[in-house]
Design an enzyme around this catalytic site. Structure first.
Site, short mmCIF file in Angstrom:
data_model
loop_
_atom_site.label_atom_id
_atom_site.label_comp_id
_atom_site.label_asym_id
_atom_site.label_seq_id
_atom_site.Cartn_x
_atom_site.Cartn_y
_atom_site.Cartn_z
N LYS A 1 4.20 3.57 3.21
CA LYS A 1 3.66 3.40 1.88
C LYS A 1 4.05 4.93 1.25
CE LYS A 1 2.16 -1.44 2.64
NZ LYS A 1 0.93 -2.36 3.45
N GLN B 1 -5.22 -2.26 4.38
CA GLN B 1 -4.00 -2.49 5.64
C GLN B 1 -4.61 -3.97 6.24
OE1 GLN B 1 -0.86 -1.73 5.24
NE2 GLN B 1 -0.43 -3.22 6.55
N ASP C 1 -2.18 -5.47 -3.99
CA ASP C 1 -1.71 -5.89 -3.11
C ASP C 1 -1.89 -7.64 -3.64
OD1 ASP C 1 -0.86 -5.60 -0.76
OD2 ASP C 1 -2.87 -5.60 -0.03
#
Ligand code: NAD
Length: 312
Positions: free
Chosen positions: A53, A97, A120
């Site tokens: 990422k 995460q 997200d």
């Protein structure tokens, strides 16, 4: 012969757009969009994802920063960090995460991220807005899936779509996006009876079960469009790790189009994360501006025309 939907190429095109939007923001005198990734513990798979990422951010000009915290980090310490990032105007996107260590309540952590920085799209505010067709940040994998379908089908009105899997990160949000695009959606899961027969009726199958080669050739009608979200790591005869999808790829040549694994949905997920970060940065410039994903290339209707559209 089924067409291969090349997720890598489509993701590259999206990245080009994202890069151009970053450059436009900078040319207007604003700081480049900033994404902060929080990694708690040392899960090796998470480390790989975070590295990917951050490299992807760099490639399009997004500023990325990383907070690596030991697995022993307390929930309070994590929430304090997130509160600080929520208040930092240089941070436009915050991503924590998962999985998180067992002593941390992941749901509470996700809820603590400011919805407008939740790139997200997992915060209940964004989930609620998605399910009511009222804008917000859309989760990356479902958004990527819609864009992939959009390369094959212009208009989903009345199209019969079967979604396999009902998770909060893939199955449910993609079903909402499909409904918003006026598709006829059947959501199935592990307890669904007669899945093969249900799939045989589908114009589009979105397989997100994590069950390798679940969807066999005889489950698929001629000319169907197949989106394979599943990723299962297995070993081949030589002991090498390989990724296997939920669709028996070699059995579906009678389909119209199919995504490969790897190289289908996966690359789109990261490209959509970058795109979400830029949309969040753009929205932050004006408190009255809402995050509005670029759905121009998705086969969608009401919610994609404008953010904050009237629920219907
Ligand atoms: P999950 O485990 O949270 O949910 C799986 C869903 O599939 C559940 O609803 C379950 O009921 C259903 N299911 C499982 N086995 C089934 C079966 N045999 N028949 C019918 N339904 C079945 O998983 P998830 O997080 O939604 O992920 C699903 C898959 O997608 C995984 O392989 C995951 O690695 C992959 N994934 C890929 C990406 C990407 O970017 N490519 C992103 C997210 C998830």
């Amino acid at each position: 012969m089924a067409d291969i939907i090349d997720g890598r190429a489509i993701a590259r095109e999206l990245d080009k757009k994202t890069k151009a939007e970053v450059e436009a923001l900078v040319a207007e005198g604003h700081p480049a969009p900033g994404l902060t990734v929080i990694l708690v513990g040392d899960d090796p798979a998470s480390e790989v994802y975070v590295r990917r990422k951050m490299a992807a951010c760099e490639a399009v000009g997004i500023r990325s920063s990383e907070h690596r915290l030991p697995a022993s980090t307390s929930q309070n310490a994590l929430l304090t960090l997130i509160a600080r990032l929520n208040a930092d105007p240089e941070v436009h996107g915050i991503l924590c995460q998962v999985p998180l260590p067992d002593h941390i309540d992941a749901r509470q952590v996700l809820r603590s991220i400011a919805p407008e920085k939740d790139v997200d799209g997992f915060h209940p505010v964004n989930v609620g807005r998605l399910s009511t067709g009222t804008g917000g940040i859309v989760p990356c994998t479902p958004l990527g899936i819609m864009k992939l379908i959009g390369t094959v089908i212009d208009d989903l009105t009345g199209v019969n779509v079967v979604v396999i899997g009902k998770s909060n990160i893939v199955g449910k949000p993609v079903a909402n996006l499909l409904l918003d695009a006026e598709a006829t959606v059947t959501v199935t899961h592990i307890y669904t009876e007669g899945l093969a027969e249900i799939c045989r009726q589908a114009d589009v199958i979105v397989a997100a079960a994590g069950a390798p080669r679940l969807v066999r050739g005889h489950w698929v009608k001629d000319g169907a469009v197949l989106i394979d979200v599943g990723i299962t790591r297995t070993k081949d005869e030589d002991g090498k790790t390989k990724l296997v999808g939920d669709i028996a790829f070699d059995e579906v040549q009678h389909a119209k189009a199919v995504t490969p694994v790897p190289g289908g949905v996966g690359p789109m997920t990261i490209a959509c994360l970058l795109s979400n970060t830029v949309q969040a940065a753009r929205a932050a410039l004006n408190a009255n501006t809402d995050v509005s994903n670029d759905y121009a290339d998705a086969p969608a209707r009401s919610m994609f025309t404008a953010s904050g559209s009237t629920p219907n």
